[in-house]
Design an enzyme around this catalytic site. Structure first.
Site, PDB file in Angstrom:
ATOM      1  N   PRO A 242       0.811  -1.193   0.000  1.00  0.00           N
ATOM      2  CA  PRO A 242       0.000   0.000   0.000  1.00  0.00           C
ATOM      3  C   PRO A 242       0.847   1.247   0.000  1.00  0.00           C
ATOM      4  CG  PRO A 242      -0.024  -1.096   2.130  1.00  0.00           C
ATOM      5  CD  PRO A 242       1.088  -1.646   1.349  1.00  0.00           C
ATOM      6  N   GLU A 243       0.439   2.178  -0.796  1.00  0.00           N
ATOM      7  CA  GLU A 243       1.022   3.511  -0.786  1.00  0.00           C
ATOM      8  C   GLU A 243       0.002   4.440  -0.131  1.00  0.00           C
ATOM      9  OE1 GLU A 243       2.689   4.570  -4.610  1.00  0.00           O
ATOM     10  OE2 GLU A 243       2.757   2.490  -5.223  1.00  0.00           O
TER      11      GLU A 243
END
Length: 278
Positions: free
Chosen positions: A2-3
């Site tokens: 995840p960013e």
DNA sequence: AGACGTACCTGACCGC
DNA sequence: TGCGGTCAGGTACGTC
């Protein structure tokens, strides 16, 4: 995994479901991930009420009564999902389970196959986060600010944007996408980007992140929202994962140009259009 | 100090 | 079917 947009989506989902609830028990199903879970996690968390759940960079901060803060980082494959207590039976790689007071409260599960994630509990929430750079969605993230941050950087613009101590929250996908919209090659030396180009880059980073948050993030392999549903921004990638294809609004002859290029920088793939990005 | 390579882990996928 | 190689959204640490 995840960013920033994925972490933001998860954080909002958790905040909605868990704010105000009291932690009744914490179950450790592993010794730890990237680092050991704090030995006193249970005693410090149990009985505390959740005051708020927020995001800083790619970290999720769960602020508790008694001035305690639980910090999560999801690494590459981490998930924080809510399940109904009565239907919960442990899955492979469920490493932590948080239960809450109240008959209808869900359980919060930290699952992470690759074990690059992290969970810690701190008094001063700045301890882990003090070396992080500027938030790209904050008002402080401006063209002059970015110009100042990059002015001495000899490394590539791609590597500089991935450096969490410069800008906090961008990852491989959104850096590739933002550089495409700013028409800057990932190979460009960071300090050699003009102020005009950096102004465009600031806008592109904001636009890409905001669109991705609106789409609930990008689901490739592992990422799901806290309610188990997937994001949809992967359907709107201009270049990421699109090697050999046309880029968005492309007018080039793909047979001649070979389409979107993939190169390796710092051990990670960069995708870009050689025609548009200079 | 800054830049770069490598290590940490599991799982999915591809070619043989 | 199975095996080996490669790749994956991230970060920390060692070395030059």
């Amino acid at each position: 995994m995840p960013e920033l947009p994925e972490v933001e989506t998860i954080s909002r989902g958790l905040a909605k479901a868990l704010t105000g609830l009291r932690i009744s028990s914490v179950e450790k199903r592993a010794k730890g991930l990237r680092k050991p879970f704090p030995p006193d996690l249970k005693t410090r968390a149990e009985g505390r009420k959740i005051i708020s759940i927020t995001r800083r960079a790619k970290y999720i901060l769960m602020s508790l009564s008694g001035n305690e803060t639980i910090i999560f980082h999801l690494g590459m494959s981490g998930k924080l999902v809510l399940r109904q207590k009565r239907e919960y039976s442990p899955n492979k790689h469920d490493h932590l389970v948080f239960n809450f007071s109240g008959k209808n409260s869900p359980a919060l599960i930290f699952n992470d196959p690759r074990r690059f994630g992290l969970c810690d509990i701190v008094h001063d929430e700045n301890s882990l986060l003090k070396s992080l750079g500027i938030e790209p969605l904050s008002p402080e993230f401006t063209a002059p600010a970015l110009t100042e941050l990059l002015k001495n950087k000899k490394t590539s613009i791609k590597s500089a944007l991935l450096d969490q101590s410069i800008i906090a929250g961008l990852g491989n996908i959104y850096v590739c996408e933002a550089l495409f919209y700013a028409r800057i090659s990932p190979k460009r030396e960071a300090r050699k980007c003009s102020p005009k180009e950096l102004a465009c880059l600031v806008k592109s980073i904001r636009k890409v992140l905001q669109s991705a948050i609106k789409a609930g993030g990008s689901s490739l392999r592992d990422y799901v929202r806290s309610d188990g549903t997937t994001g949809s921004f992967q359907n709107h990638f201009a270049v990421y994962g699109c090697e050999g294809k046309k880029c968005k609004t492309c007018t080039c002859n793909v047979i001649k140009t070979g389409g979107i290029k993939r190169i390796t920088q710092g051990g990670r793939s960069s995708f870009y259009c050689e025609t548009k990005q200079k």
